[in-house]
Motif scaffolding. Structure first.
Motif, PDB file in Angstrom:
ATOM      1  N   VAL A 264       0.847  -1.183   0.000  1.00 45.37           N
ATOM      2  CA  VAL A 264       0.000   0.000   0.000  1.00 45.37           C
ATOM      3  C   VAL A 264       0.886   1.236   0.000  1.00 45.37           C
ATOM      4  CG1 VAL A 264      -0.137   0.181   2.514  1.00 45.37           C
ATOM      5  CG2 VAL A 264      -1.999   1.084   1.115  1.00 45.37           C
ATOM      6  N   ALA A 265       0.353   2.349  -0.480  1.00 43.62           N
ATOM      7  CA  ALA A 265       1.057   3.622  -0.425  1.00 43.62           C
ATOM      8  C   ALA A 265       0.099   4.682   0.094  1.00 43.62           C
ATOM      9  CB  ALA A 265       1.583   4.029  -1.802  1.00 43.62           C
ATOM     10  N   ILE A 266       0.585   5.521   1.024  1.00 41.40           N
ATOM     11  CA  ILE A 266      -0.242   6.543   1.652  1.00 41.40           C
ATOM     12  C   ILE A 266       0.502   7.858   1.629  1.00 41.40           C
ATOM     13  CG2 ILE A 266      -1.359   7.284   3.789  1.00 41.40           C
ATOM     14  CD1 ILE A 266      -1.606   4.383   4.556  1.00 41.40           C
ATOM     15  N   ALA A 267      -0.206   8.931   1.319  1.00 40.89           N
ATOM     16  CA  ALA A 267       0.356  10.275   1.397  1.00 40.89           C
ATOM     17  C   ALA A 267      -0.505  11.089   2.337  1.00 40.89           C
ATOM     18  CB  ALA A 267       0.412  10.929   0.027  1.00 40.89           C
ATOM     19  N   GLN A 268       0.114  11.702   3.345  1.00 41.32           N
ATOM     20  CA  GLN A 268      -0.609  12.539   4.292  1.00 41.32           C
ATOM     21  C   GLN A 268       0.219  13.787   4.561  1.00 41.32           C
ATOM     22  OE1 GLN A 268      -2.216  10.707   7.796  1.00 41.32           O
ATOM     23  NE2 GLN A 268      -2.026  12.564   8.983  1.00 41.32           N
ATOM     24  N   GLY A 269      -0.306  14.923   4.174  1.00 37.08           N
ATOM     25  CA  GLY A 269       0.453  16.152   4.330  1.00 37.08           C
ATOM     26  C   GLY A 269       1.746  16.060   3.546  1.00 37.08           C
ATOM     27  N   GLN A 340      -6.086   4.168  10.263  1.00 38.00           N
ATOM     28  CA  GLN A 340      -7.467   4.116   9.801  1.00 38.00           C
ATOM     29  C   GLN A 340      -7.555   4.176   8.278  1.00 38.00           C
ATOM     30  OE1 GLN A 340      -8.961   7.411  12.183  1.00 38.00           O
ATOM     31  NE2 GLN A 340      -9.949   6.015  13.604  1.00 38.00           N
ATOM     32  N   ALA A 341      -6.675   4.957   7.670  1.00 34.34           N
ATOM     33  CA  ALA A 341      -6.672   5.038   6.211  1.00 34.34           C
ATOM     34  C   ALA A 341      -6.229   3.716   5.592  1.00 34.34           C
ATOM     35  CB  ALA A 341      -5.761   6.174   5.760  1.00 34.34           C
ATOM     36  N   ILE A 342      -5.235   3.059   6.171  1.00 33.46           N
ATOM     37  CA  ILE A 342      -4.783   1.748   5.659  1.00 33.46           C
ATOM     38  C   ILE A 342      -5.909   0.730   5.768  1.00 33.46           C
ATOM     39  CG2 ILE A 342      -3.146  -0.130   6.011  1.00 33.46           C
ATOM     40  CD1 ILE A 342      -1.120   1.884   6.999  1.00 33.46           C
ATOM     41  N   LYS A 343      -6.649   0.754   6.885  1.00 33.26           N
ATOM     42  CA  LYS A 343      -7.760  -0.174   7.057  1.00 33.26           C
ATOM     43  C   LYS A 343      -8.846   0.075   6.015  1.00 33.26           C
ATOM     44  CE  LYS A 343     -10.412  -3.195   9.110  1.00 33.26           C
ATOM     45  NZ  LYS A 343     -10.131  -4.653   9.040  1.00 33.26           N
ATOM     46  N   THR A 344      -9.163   1.344   5.766  1.00 38.67           N
ATOM     47  CA  THR A 344     -10.182   1.680   4.775  1.00 38.67           C
ATOM     48  C   THR A 344      -9.774   1.207   3.392  1.00 38.67           C
ATOM     49  OG1 THR A 344     -10.811   3.617   6.080  1.00 38.67           O
ATOM     50  CG2 THR A 344     -11.517   3.576   3.775  1.00 38.67           C
ATOM     51  N   ALA A 345      -8.480   1.257   3.081  1.00 39.56           N
ATOM     52  CA  ALA A 345      -7.998   0.810   1.786  1.00 39.56           C
ATOM     53  C   ALA A 345      -7.976  -0.715   1.656  1.00 39.56           C
ATOM     54  CB  ALA A 345      -6.589   1.366   1.542  1.00 39.56           C
ATOM     55  N   ILE A 352      -9.909  -2.972  13.863  1.00 39.22           N
ATOM     56  CA  ILE A 352      -9.618  -1.731  14.574  1.00 39.22           C
ATOM     57  C   ILE A 352     -10.769  -1.415  15.511  1.00 39.22           C
ATOM     58  CG2 ILE A 352      -9.356   0.770  14.351  1.00 39.22           C
ATOM     59  CD1 ILE A 352      -7.728   0.440  11.937  1.00 39.22           C
ATOM     60  N   ALA A 353     -10.444  -1.232  16.795  1.00 42.32           N
ATOM     61  CA  ALA A 353     -11.436  -0.852  17.807  1.00 42.32           C
ATOM     62  C   ALA A 353     -11.081   0.536  18.307  1.00 42.32           C
ATOM     63  CB  ALA A 353     -11.444  -1.852  18.953  1.00 42.32           C
TER      64      ALA A 353
END
Length: 355
Positions: A264-269, A340-345, A352-353
């Motif tokens: 996975v790849a994520i960009a935040q700010g 949370q973003a990784i889980k959504t993807a 996640i609780a």
């Protein structure tokens, strides 16, 4: 705030620490009472008329006629009284009680609870409470300022209730028992059954992920208490589902060791995170009669503008990812958002609780 290393999922524990026995449980009790002797911090009867009515009823039971009197005491508070009666509690034993104000009393400090009956859900009286209350909080105020710490309208009485009625349960005469797992898991239930059957063959069976049934053999028939005493100290390996617990208020993140992430790849700010798989083939040495094998190679790259990166092998784990983020000083709030973003993807293989 660095994240601590997760604990291994396959941890050892005693049976007694991970199960509850069927019908062996505490019982909740509740009652109503009056706390007297307060230094002017009790209920104001204009706002809490039930306090005056309760006081009048109590005095009349004692032979004092006060129906025509206008009572305006401020040293009395109406309270709820709660307690938990443990399993197998016997008549005459004592339990702690919790006292909480029901009206507009400002403090219970220095008060004494008058005798109050405690009832269970069936309406029967199981205990009677009375005694001086102990308040951990305080509140002080003047004309222009006030200070408080803790809760002064809630108090405890250690050993303040005497049990008057027992909850009947004949454990010794039971022909079978069910062990309820505190954290239902099929693998753990099978481990418990295997441990018990390894000691007493044919005694335990798994009914579902949360229940293991014990049926005593000939040596324990009619004496299931001894069987339970022998079983509860057996060590078993405890399994658990991959889970991440997030407390957004404090920024706390707790995860199990089995949490895994897919590429996975994520960009935040200004932060970019990428996870990629590049498996390679391993050739055996000449004349070694070995076999060609495919070895996993995982690379996690974290770019915060300074070209920082973290390379890993032997599979991608969330633990390694979080360690890299901690190295870069990612805040707990950003870490929670990233997870949370990784889980959504769909790349986070865990539950996640959020608390």
């Amino acid at each position: 705030m660095p994240l601590a290393a997760p604990v291994a999922a396959q941890a050892g524990a005693r049976v007694k620490d991970i199960v509850d026995v069927e019908n062996v449980r505490p019982n909740q009790l509740v009652g109503y009472g009056l706390v007297v002797g307060l230094p002017g911090t009790g209920d104001r009867t204009n706002n809490a008329p039930f306090t005056e009515e309760s006081l009048q009823a109590m005095l009349e039971r004692m032979g004092v006629n006060v129906r025509d009197a206008k009572m305006k005491p401020q040293n009395v508070a109406a309270v709820s009284v709660t307690a938990t009666m443990p399993a197998f509690a016997r008549a005459g034993s004592t339990i702690d009680v919790q006292v909480s104000a029901l009206g507009d009393a400002t403090s219970l400090q220095g008060g004494t609870l008058l005798v109050s009956s405690l009832r269970a859900l069936d309406g029967e009286i199981y205990a009677v409470a009375q005694g001086p209350v102990a308040v951990s909080g305080f509140k002080a105020q003047g004309a222009g300022a006030s200070v408080s710490r803790g809760v002064s309208t809630s108090a405890r009485i250690a050993g303040g209730a005497i049990i008057e009625r027992e909850v009947p349960y004949a454990l010794r005469s039971a022909t079978s028992l069910k062990l309820a797992l505190k954290n239902p898991d099929l693998a753990t239930a099978r481990h418990i059954a295997a441990a018990v059957n390894g000691l007493y063959a044919g005694t335990a069976s798994v009914l579902d992920p949360g229940t293991v049934q014990l049926t005593p053999g000939a040596g324990y028939r009619g004496n299931i208490v001894d069987l339970l005493g022998d079983v509860e100290n057996l060590p078993v390996s405890v399994d658990q589902a991959a889970r991440i617990v997030i407390n957004e208020a404090s920024g706390t993140v707790v995860m199990s060791a089995d949490v895994r992430i897919s590429p996975v790849a994520i960009a935040q700010g200004g932060l970019t995170i990428s996870v990629s798989e590049t498996p390679v083939a391993s050739q055996p040495a000449p004349l070694s009669q070995g076999q060609t094998a495919v070895l996993p190679r995982t690379r996690v790259a974290v770019d915060d503008g300074g070209n920082a990166s973290l390379a890993m092998v032997e599979g991608a784990s969330l633990r390694s990812l979080v360690a890299g983020l901690n190295t870069l000083g990612v805040s707990p709030r950003d870490l929670i958002t990233i997870l949370q973003a990784i889980k959504t993807a769909g790349a986070l293989q865990a539950e996640i609780a959020v608390q």
